[in-house]
Design an enzyme around this catalytic site. Structure first.
Site, PDB file in Angstrom:
ATOM      1  CD  GLU A  11      37.578  20.181 -32.502  1.00 34.16           C
ATOM      2  OE1 GLU A  11      38.109  20.545 -31.445  1.00 34.16           O
ATOM      3  OE2 GLU A  11      36.417  19.750 -32.565  1.00 34.16           O
TER       4      GLU A  11
ATOM      5  CE  LYS B 130      32.516  28.739 -17.259  1.00 35.30           C
ATOM      6  NZ  LYS B 130      32.677  29.589 -18.459  1.00 35.30           N
TER       7      LYS B 130
HETATM    8  P1  NAD Z   1      36.784  25.136 -24.179  1.00 34.43           P
HETATM    9  O1  NAD Z   1      37.275  23.827 -23.674  1.00 34.43           O
HETATM   10  O2  NAD Z   1      37.739  26.226 -24.384  1.00 34.43           O
HETATM   11  O3  NAD Z   1      35.664  25.734 -23.194  1.00 34.43           O
HETATM   12  C1  NAD Z   1      34.490  25.021 -22.877  1.00 34.43           C
HETATM   13  C2  NAD Z   1      33.988  25.488 -21.525  1.00 34.43           C
HETATM   14  O4  NAD Z   1      34.946  25.140 -20.534  1.00 34.43           O
HETATM   15  C3  NAD Z   1      33.771  26.998 -21.406  1.00 34.43           C
HETATM   16  O5  NAD Z   1      32.603  27.236 -20.667  1.00 34.43           O
HETATM   17  C4  NAD Z   1      34.990  27.432 -20.619  1.00 34.43           C
HETATM   18  O6  NAD Z   1      34.796  28.609 -19.873  1.00 34.43           O
HETATM   19  C5  NAD Z   1      35.165  26.254 -19.694  1.00 34.43           C
HETATM   20  N1  NAD Z   1      36.497  26.133 -19.091  1.00 34.43           N
HETATM   21  C6  NAD Z   1      37.680  26.575 -19.582  1.00 34.43           C
HETATM   22  N2  NAD Z   1      38.675  26.273 -18.714  1.00 34.43           N
HETATM   23  C7  NAD Z   1      38.105  25.634 -17.667  1.00 34.43           C
HETATM   24  C8  NAD Z   1      38.617  25.070 -16.457  1.00 34.43           C
HETATM   25  N3  NAD Z   1      39.912  25.085 -16.161  1.00 34.43           N
HETATM   26  N4  NAD Z   1      37.730  24.491 -15.623  1.00 34.43           N
HETATM   27  C9  NAD Z   1      36.423  24.440 -15.903  1.00 34.43           C
HETATM   28  N5  NAD Z   1      35.887  24.961 -17.027  1.00 34.43           N
HETATM   29  C10 NAD Z   1      36.719  25.547 -17.902  1.00 34.43           C
HETATM   30  O7  NAD Z   1      35.985  24.789 -25.504  1.00 34.43           O
HETATM   31  P2  NAD Z   1      35.312  25.814 -26.521  1.00 34.43           P
HETATM   32  O8  NAD Z   1      36.372  26.469 -27.333  1.00 34.43           O
HETATM   33  O9  NAD Z   1      34.319  26.647 -25.792  1.00 34.43           O
HETATM   34  O10 NAD Z   1      34.472  24.803 -27.427  1.00 34.43           O
HETATM   35  C11 NAD Z   1      34.976  24.194 -28.563  1.00 34.43           C
HETATM   36  C12 NAD Z   1      35.307  22.757 -28.297  1.00 34.43           C
HETATM   37  O11 NAD Z   1      34.142  22.066 -27.832  1.00 34.43           O
HETATM   38  C13 NAD Z   1      35.737  22.021 -29.542  1.00 34.43           C
HETATM   39  O12 NAD Z   1      36.817  21.182 -29.254  1.00 34.43           O
HETATM   40  C14 NAD Z   1      34.502  21.185 -29.903  1.00 34.43           C
HETATM   41  O13 NAD Z   1      34.755  20.054 -30.679  1.00 34.43           O
HETATM   42  C15 NAD Z   1      33.985  20.844 -28.559  1.00 34.43           C
HETATM   43  N6  NAD Z   1      32.575  20.456 -28.634  1.00 34.43           N
HETATM   44  C16 NAD Z   1      32.239  19.155 -28.424  1.00 34.43           C
HETATM   45  C17 NAD Z   1      30.921  18.750 -28.528  1.00 34.43           C
HETATM   46  C18 NAD Z   1      30.512  17.320 -28.288  1.00 34.43           C
HETATM   47  O14 NAD Z   1      29.322  17.088 -28.069  1.00 34.43           O
HETATM   48  N7  NAD Z   1      31.421  16.358 -28.321  1.00 34.43           N
HETATM   49  C19 NAD Z   1      29.936  19.694 -28.843  1.00 34.43           C
HETATM   50  C20 NAD Z   1      30.320  21.011 -29.060  1.00 34.43           C
HETATM   51  C21 NAD Z   1      31.643  21.385 -28.939  1.00 34.43           C
END
Ligand code: NAD
Length: 487
Positions: free
Chosen positions: A383, A180
């Site tokens: 963050e 997803k």
């Molecule tokens: P997000 O948590 O908003 O979304 C990430 C994914 O989760 C998306 O595909 C979204 O559609 C999905 N999602 C949202 N709600 C959900 C639910 N209830 N159930 C299942 N899936 C759901 O994050 P974002 O804004 O896309 O990404 C940024 C974040 O990701 C930042 O906090 C960043 O630090 C983190 N990040 C971490 C790493 C790592 O390796 N540690 C790498 C890249 C990004």
């Protein structure tokens, strides 16, 4: 809704990929380019029905894929890597158009790395073994058994890179996958489905569902047929996923946000330290690992700041397709709002923007450095996920370590020092999944990767990936009880 859109000359199917078929949804969502806000097209908006169908396809395809020999699985993964390599230019331009990260880094760094993800885990599978051992004359044999359907959920900041870092080991392990991707950057996942099918991956082994996490996520993460969930994204979403997975106690790997420190000691090579600090603006600061808190030892703070301001002010911001661009746009108007909100609240609380501190036209945010920030302030603790750094000073190692470890995160840390003994002392005390000394972002797939504290749960990479994606089994065989005719 058209089934295909053309993005920068590349045809992209906008539907889901389930059980080897393209599947539409009744609803759609609009995908925009962060470069200029233009509409790229309407994408299938999946919900519970599509999630159910994708998990069913992954469940049905699992027995045959799990029974496929390691060498055949590895061969298909290498064929996927070949397909990625053939389409590097297309993948790079589609990704840049969709998420705004620099074309030159997609072309030269990211997409080759996507291919490498498949090659690496294919090869690692073939050498995965634990030597048998004897206990009281009984033989112990350890095996990594395929676990079942895996749900892989990924963010927008490095879409295909982060997706394949999970897809490759999950498939290598003999599992089937429901991927997803993030709704702000859905396109390259669809191209990956095409490439995998062309490479001969059987139907249902990789499924891609599109849509909003809030609409499709819960069905995926609470599903009793799902055996693993690997998620990269934000801490609040991780909490929801963990709660949803709790009903089945589905094992989770969570790679989350960070607020990583970059420590500059007075004995450091200051030019190198400034280079490392400026690098934190890469991808407009939308990098989980970014060392966004600059911690600089007092005697060199003034000189470091002077050199940093000079360098940061000279960065070129603009179209990420342009070779000369250093910093592209932020992903979405909502992300831009969020970034500016953090900066304006910090300034209102007394911070000083010595570089940037404001929006630019479109979805661009000026690279920003804030000084005069307190350790317990929002801008130091939370963050931002944008091109915003803070600078604090310290006196001595104890204070450096206290400030560095003083958030709820623990993803990464960078240390700039010219003293090896100091490097050993300080790195031993830092709470972080990855620590870099006099370097940044050097990451090999065989290393464990993940975050401490609220930056994550678990580690992936090399054998750690197989430990997560497999059911580890120990088979104990007695020396007695054998039918004589079979030895
Ligand atoms: P997000 O948590 O908003 O979304 C990430 C994914 O989760 C998306 O595909 C979204 O559609 C999905 N999602 C949202 N709600 C959900 C639910 N209830 N159930 C299942 N899936 C759901 O994050 P974002 O804004 O896309 O990404 C940024 C974040 O990701 C930042 O906090 C960043 O630090 C983190 N990040 C971490 C790493 C790592 O390796 N540690 C790498 C890249 C990004």
């Amino acid at each position: 809704m058209p089934d295909n859109i053309t993005v920068a000359g590349v045809a992209v199917d906008t539907r889901h990929w389930i059980g080897g078929l393209r599947v539409a949804s009744a609803g759609t969502f609009t995908d925009h380019s962060p470069i200029d806000g233009s509409e790229l097209g309407e994408i299938a908006r999946g919900g519970p029905a599509e999630a159910e169908a994708a998990v069913a396809a992954a469940r049905d395809a699992f027995p045959a894929w799990a029974a496929t020999s390691h060498s055949d699985r590895a061969r298909i993964l290498h064929a996927i890597a070949d397909g990625v390599e053939k389409r590097i230019e297309e993948l790079a331009i589609v990704e840049t158009t969709d998420n705004g990260a620099l074309l030159r880094s997609h072309r030269r760094g990211v997409m080759p790395r996507v291919a490498h993800n498949f090659r690496f885990f294919a090869d690692w599978l073939l050498k995965l073994e634990h030597e048998d051992f004897e206990t009281r004359e009984h033989t112990n044999h350890v095996s990594w058994d395929p676990a079942g359907p895996c749900v892989l959920i990924t963010p927008w900041n490095a879409p295909l890179m982060l997706a394949t870092w999970k897809v490759a080991p999950a498939l290598a392990a003999g599992n089937t996958v429901v991927l997803k991707p993030a709704e702000w950057s859905p396109l390259t996942a669809s191209l990956l489905a095409d490439i995998a099918a062309e490479a001969g991956l059987p139907a249902g082994v990789l499924n891609v569902v599109q849509g909003y996490g809030s609409e499709i996520g819960d069905t995926l993460t609470s599903h009793p047929d799902v055996r693993r969930i690997s998620f990269t994204g934000s801490v609040p979403t991780a909490r929801r996923i963990a709660a949803s997975a709790a009903g089945n106690l589905t094992p989770l790997s969570l790679e989350l946000g960070g607020k990583s420190p970059l420590l500059v000691f007075a004995d450091a090579d200051l030019d190198l330290a400034v280079d490392l600090a400026v690098e934190q603006y890469d991808n407009a600061g939308q990098v989980c690992l970014a060392g966004t808190r600059l911690l600089v030892e007092e005697p060199v703070a003034e000189e470091f700041t002077r050199r940093f301001v000079e360098r940061a002010s000279a960065l070129t911001q603009g179209d990420p397709r342009d070779e000369a661009t250093d910093i592209g746009p932020t992903i979405h108007p909502r992300q831009l709002e969020k970034i500016d909100g953090f900066v304006q609240r910090a300034v209102a609380a007394g911070a000083r923007a010595v570089v940037g501190g404001h929006r630019k036209d479109g979805q661009y945010y000026a690279p920003t450095l804030l000084t005069d920030v307190a350790q317990d302030s929002e801008i130091v603790q939370e963050e931002v996920f944008g091109p915003v750094l803070t600078l604090q000073t310290f006196a001595g190692e104890d204070e450096a370590v206290r400030l560095a470890n003083g958030t709820r995160f623990g993803l990464a840390a960078t240390v700039a020092t010219g003293d090896r003994d100091r490097a050993e002392r300080v790195t031993a005390r830092l709470v972080a999944g990855t620590v870099w000394v006099n370097c940044f972002f050097v990451r090999d797939l065989q290393a464990p990767f993940g975050g401490s504290r609220q930056s994550g749960v678990g580690r992936e990479g090399g054998t750690w990936s197989f430990d997560f994606y497999c059911d580890l089994k120990n088979t104990v065989t007695a020396p007695k009880g054998w039918n004589q005719s079979h030895g």
